[in-house]
Design a protein around this motif. Sequence first.
Motif, PDB file in Angstrom:
ATOM      1  N   GLU A  69      35.538  -7.166  12.232  1.00  0.00           N
ATOM      2  CA  GLU A  69      35.397  -7.451  10.814  1.00  0.00           C
ATOM      3  C   GLU A  69      35.673  -8.919  10.479  1.00  0.00           C
ATOM      4  N   VAL A  70      36.622  -9.545  11.165  1.00  0.00           N
ATOM      5  CA  VAL A  70      36.951 -10.948  10.916  1.00  0.00           C
ATOM      6  C   VAL A  70      35.794 -11.833  11.351  1.00  0.00           C
ATOM      7  N   ILE A  71      35.260 -11.585  12.541  1.00  0.00           N
ATOM      8  CA  ILE A  71      34.136 -12.379  13.034  1.00  0.00           C
ATOM      9  C   ILE A  71      32.924 -12.175  12.135  1.00  0.00           C
ATOM     10  N   ALA A  72      32.666 -10.942  11.733  1.00  0.00           N
ATOM     11  CA  ALA A  72      31.528 -10.646  10.856  1.00  0.00           C
ATOM     12  C   ALA A  72      31.653 -11.397   9.534  1.00  0.00           C
ATOM     13  N   GLN A  73      32.833 -11.416   8.980  1.00  0.00           N
ATOM     14  CA  GLN A  73      33.035 -12.120   7.712  1.00  0.00           C
ATOM     15  C   GLN A  73      32.739 -13.612   7.879  1.00  0.00           C
ATOM     16  N   LEU A  74      33.159 -14.190   8.993  1.00  0.00           N
ATOM     17  CA  LEU A  74      32.901 -15.610   9.234  1.00  0.00           C
ATOM     18  C   LEU A  74      31.420 -15.911   9.417  1.00  0.00           C
ATOM     19  N   THR A  75      30.652 -14.925   9.863  1.00  0.00           N
ATOM     20  CA  THR A  75      29.216 -15.125  10.064  1.00  0.00           C
ATOM     21  C   THR A  75      28.406 -14.641   8.867  1.00  0.00           C
ATOM     22  N   GLY A  76      29.048 -14.056   7.877  1.00  0.00           N
ATOM     23  CA  GLY A  76      28.374 -13.690   6.651  1.00  0.00           C
ATOM     24  C   GLY A  76      27.809 -12.287   6.577  1.00  0.00           C
ATOM     25  N   CYS A  77      28.480 -11.323   7.182  1.00  0.00           N
ATOM     26  CA  CYS A  77      27.981  -9.955   7.067  1.00  0.00           C
ATOM     27  C   CYS A  77      29.133  -8.964   6.995  1.00  0.00           C
ATOM     28  N   LYS A  78      28.785  -7.750   6.635  1.00  0.00           N
ATOM     29  CA  LYS A  78      29.740  -6.636   6.666  1.00  0.00           C
ATOM     30  C   LYS A  78      29.238  -5.710   7.775  1.00  0.00           C
ATOM     31  N   PRO A  79      30.001  -5.564   8.867  1.00  0.00           N
ATOM     32  CA  PRO A  79      29.483  -4.829  10.020  1.00  0.00           C
ATOM     33  C   PRO A  79      29.525  -3.312   9.856  1.00  0.00           C
ATOM     34  N   LYS A  80      28.615  -2.671  10.547  1.00  0.00           N
ATOM     35  CA  LYS A  80      28.639  -1.217  10.673  1.00  0.00           C
ATOM     36  C   LYS A  80      29.176  -0.948  12.080  1.00  0.00           C
ATOM     37  N   THR A  95      21.290  -8.811   8.701  1.00  0.00           N
ATOM     38  CA  THR A  95      21.100  -9.804   7.647  1.00  0.00           C
ATOM     39  C   THR A  95      19.604 -10.076   7.516  1.00  0.00           C
ATOM     40  N   PRO A  96      19.186 -10.708   6.447  1.00  0.00           N
ATOM     41  CA  PRO A  96      17.763 -11.040   6.311  1.00  0.00           C
ATOM     42  C   PRO A  96      17.259 -11.953   7.433  1.00  0.00           C
ATOM     43  N   LYS A  97      18.138 -12.803   7.967  1.00  0.00           N
ATOM     44  CA  LYS A  97      17.734 -13.720   9.033  1.00  0.00           C
ATOM     45  C   LYS A  97      17.659 -13.049  10.398  1.00  0.00           C
ATOM     46  N   VAL A  98      18.665 -12.226  10.727  1.00  0.00           N
ATOM     47  CA  VAL A  98      18.781 -11.722  12.097  1.00  0.00           C
ATOM     48  C   VAL A  98      19.691 -10.496  12.151  1.00  0.00           C
ATOM     49  N   ASP A  99      19.448  -9.646  13.138  1.00  0.00           N
ATOM     50  CA  ASP A  99      20.370  -8.560  13.463  1.00  0.00           C
ATOM     51  C   ASP A  99      21.167  -9.005  14.680  1.00  0.00           C
ATOM     52  N   TYR A 100      22.467  -8.708  14.693  1.00  0.00           N
ATOM     53  CA  TYR A 100      23.283  -9.095  15.834  1.00  0.00           C
ATOM     54  C   TYR A 100      24.457  -8.148  16.006  1.00  0.00           C
ATOM     55  N   LEU A 101      24.977  -8.148  17.233  1.00  0.00           N
ATOM     56  CA  LEU A 101      26.112  -7.310  17.585  1.00  0.00           C
ATOM     57  C   LEU A 101      27.337  -8.171  17.815  1.00  0.00           C
ATOM     58  N   ILE A 102      28.474  -7.688  17.340  1.00  0.00           N
ATOM     59  CA  ILE A 102      29.759  -8.334  17.595  1.00  0.00           C
ATOM     60  C   ILE A 102      30.584  -7.334  18.387  1.00  0.00           C
ATOM     61  N   THR A 103      31.037  -7.740  19.560  1.00  0.00           N
ATOM     62  CA  THR A 103      31.827  -6.870  20.418  1.00  0.00           C
ATOM     63  C   THR A 103      33.165  -7.537  20.682  1.00  0.00           C
ATOM     64  N   THR A 104      34.250  -6.804  20.466  1.00  0.00           N
ATOM     65  CA  THR A 104      35.585  -7.336  20.744  1.00  0.00           C
ATOM     66  C   THR A 104      36.257  -6.460  21.792  1.00  0.00           C
ATOM     67  N   LYS A 147      30.363 -21.917  13.672  1.00  0.00           N
ATOM     68  CA  LYS A 147      31.340 -21.240  12.815  1.00  0.00           C
ATOM     69  C   LYS A 147      32.476 -20.603  13.611  1.00  0.00           C
ATOM     70  N   LEU A 148      32.163 -20.134  14.832  1.00  0.00           N
ATOM     71  CA  LEU A 148      33.117 -19.337  15.598  1.00  0.00           C
ATOM     72  C   LEU A 148      33.725 -20.057  16.794  1.00  0.00           C
TER      73      LEU A 148
END
Length: 167
Positions: A69-80, A95-104, A147-148
């Motif tokens: 959630e922290v990384i998603a917020q920094l990149t401008g999204c609310k993750p599912k 997002t309108p620009k791109v779909d991406y995965l964040i894995t921690t 950003k990250l």
Amino acid sequence: MPQQPQPGRTSRTRPTTRLIRGAALAASLALLPLATACSGGTDDAAMNSDPSKISAAPAAGVVAPAKVEVIAQLTGCKPKIRIEADELRQGLCHTPKVDYLITTFPEEKYKQTWLESAAIYGGKYLVGSRWIVSAKEPKMLEEFRSKLGGTIQQLRGIGPTPAPKAS
């Protein structure tokens, strides 16, 4: 001469002052886990990484290591959240620009295992301290890197490689 309380007034603090103190206390308690998670210890990835490849993004101190959630917020999204396991957490950002995965990952060793498994597929990944971002559009990884922090890693994959495009 000590000041005497005025008649009719109590020595209690004003409600506004209490609210400000409460907000400051809540904010400091919210940041405490992030501050303690970024301990001074080193891990294998930090010792084996090339310092010239690591960017010093302004938010990188908040990200390493962090929650999806922290990384998603920094990149401008609310993750599912897609995966919630002992070894990793993974969230999908759309997002309108791109779909991406964040894995921690709770430990660096799980991140390394994930990268070794993903190597058979190839592709580019933005890799940080116990987190990975993968995007359908690899060019977006540079924007996320600013950003990250982290490094962009190209995984080779197995099988035939595509022929170079004619210019």
